[in-house]
Write an enzyme that holds these catalytic residues in place. Structure first.
Site, PDB file in Angstrom:
ATOM      1  N   HIS A 119      -3.862  -5.091  -0.137  1.00 24.34           N
ATOM      2  CA  HIS A 119      -3.488  -5.695   1.144  1.00 24.34           C
ATOM      3  C   HIS A 119      -3.541  -7.221   1.056  1.00 24.34           C
ATOM      4  O   HIS A 119      -4.603  -7.818   1.232  1.00 24.34           O
ATOM      5  CB  HIS A 119      -4.430  -5.209   2.249  1.00 24.34           C
ATOM      6  N   CYS A 126       0.830  -1.201   0.000  1.00 30.83           N
ATOM      7  CA  CYS A 126       0.000   0.000   0.000  1.00 30.83           C
ATOM      8  C   CYS A 126       0.875   1.266   0.000  1.00 30.83           C
ATOM      9  O   CYS A 126       1.488   1.581  -1.006  1.00 30.83           O
ATOM     10  CB  CYS A 126      -0.975  -0.029   1.166  1.00 30.83           C
ATOM     11  N   GLU A 171      -2.470  -9.266   3.191  1.00 37.95           N
ATOM     12  CA  GLU A 171      -2.754  -9.820   4.521  1.00 37.95           C
ATOM     13  C   GLU A 171      -4.228  -9.650   4.897  1.00 37.95           C
ATOM     14  O   GLU A 171      -4.682 -10.196   5.901  1.00 37.95           O
ATOM     15  CB  GLU A 171      -1.866  -9.149   5.574  1.00 37.95           C
TER      16      GLU A 171
END
Length: 266
Positions: free
Chosen positions: A245, A161, A247
């Site tokens: 993202h 990001c 994760e």
């Protein structure tokens, strides 16, 4: 800002209502708003400054978060360590989501988390990880300078990001503010050079100008909705990043394999 609000919360994991949480965090909230009309207004005009003014109260000045270094506000204040392992990853905290730390430590590496303006080039490490974070990447030049020094060492670097934008700036590319931003759990991205498309979680208002990438760099992912950049990589050295993202937390975890790719580079 909500169209409607239920005063009887019922989620099995809830320990308090949204209203109680907002009050505790001193965050204003309103309901009874035509959110679809508001959304259409924003979609016609792009991201705009806004404010909530209460009847009978004094008016407020507009606040522009893009003119402030928000990363400095949310970064840790001192060096912190997590996990254990033979390999050490320096994590530059620009406002890191804790699930990034968990994704790294689960893969058997030691994580050394450092503040956004910390000169991590002075400590030994096997890989560098640049976290997500809020605001305008142009406000984080100190971090960009440290990343540029780290690139000379040629050890593996990964960014997520804000980390994607800062790595791009360290490489010599430019960033810009998106008219709307990407805010959802269902943004489709394609990995360049393949037919593989992934559903990703995203929350950012700035992006990398692909056409400004130096010749030794190339796009790694592209957004299938608007064609904007979603990641970059160096053509020869172990440097890469993602604008989305992997994760998640919350959202899809289709791209968590990027952590495996990074750890395998160490």
């Amino acid at each position: 800002i909500a169209q409607d609000y239920s005063w009887e919360h019922s989620h099995w994991q809830a320990d308090r209502s949204l209203s109680d949480w907002l009050k505790a965090e001193r965050v204003p909230g309103v309901y009874g708003i035509d959110t679809r009309a508001l959304t259409k207004h924003l979609r016609d005009c792009g991201s705009m400054l806004g404010k909530i003014v209460i009847d009978g109260c004094d008016d407020l000045d507009f606040y522009d978060p893009n003119k402030e270094n928000l990363v400095a506000k949310v970064s840790c204040r001192s060096v912190e360590e997590y996990g254990c392992g033979d390999k050490v990853v320096v994590l530059v905290d620009c406002g890191v989501k804790h699930n990034i730390i968990r994704c790294l430590t689960r893969r058997g590496v030691k994580v050394v988390r450092v503040p956004w303006d910390y000169d991590f080039t002075s400590i030994p490490y096997d890989g560098l990880f640049i976290s997500n974070g809020p605001g305008n990447p142009d406000m984080v030049d100190v971090t960009v300078g440290n990343i540029r020094k780290a690139m000379e060492v040629k050890k593996p670097i990964c960014g997520i990001c804000m980390g994607n934008q800062l790595l791009a700036k360290a490489a010599g590319a430019q960033t810009y503010k998106l008219p709307y931003g990407h805010r959802s759990h269902n943004q489709p991205v394609m990995r360049m050079g393949t037919d593989n498309c992934y559903i990703t979680s995203q929350n950012h208002g700035f992006a990398v100008k692909t056409e400004t990438l130096p010749n030794e760099w190339e796009p790694l992912f592209v957004n299938m909705n608007d064609g904007t950049n979603e990641g970059i990589r160096h053509k020869e050295l172990p440097f890469f990043s993602a604008q989305f993202h992997p994760e998640a937390s919350s959202g899809p975890k289709d791209t968590e394999f990027l952590f495996d790719e990074f750890v395998n580079m160490l």
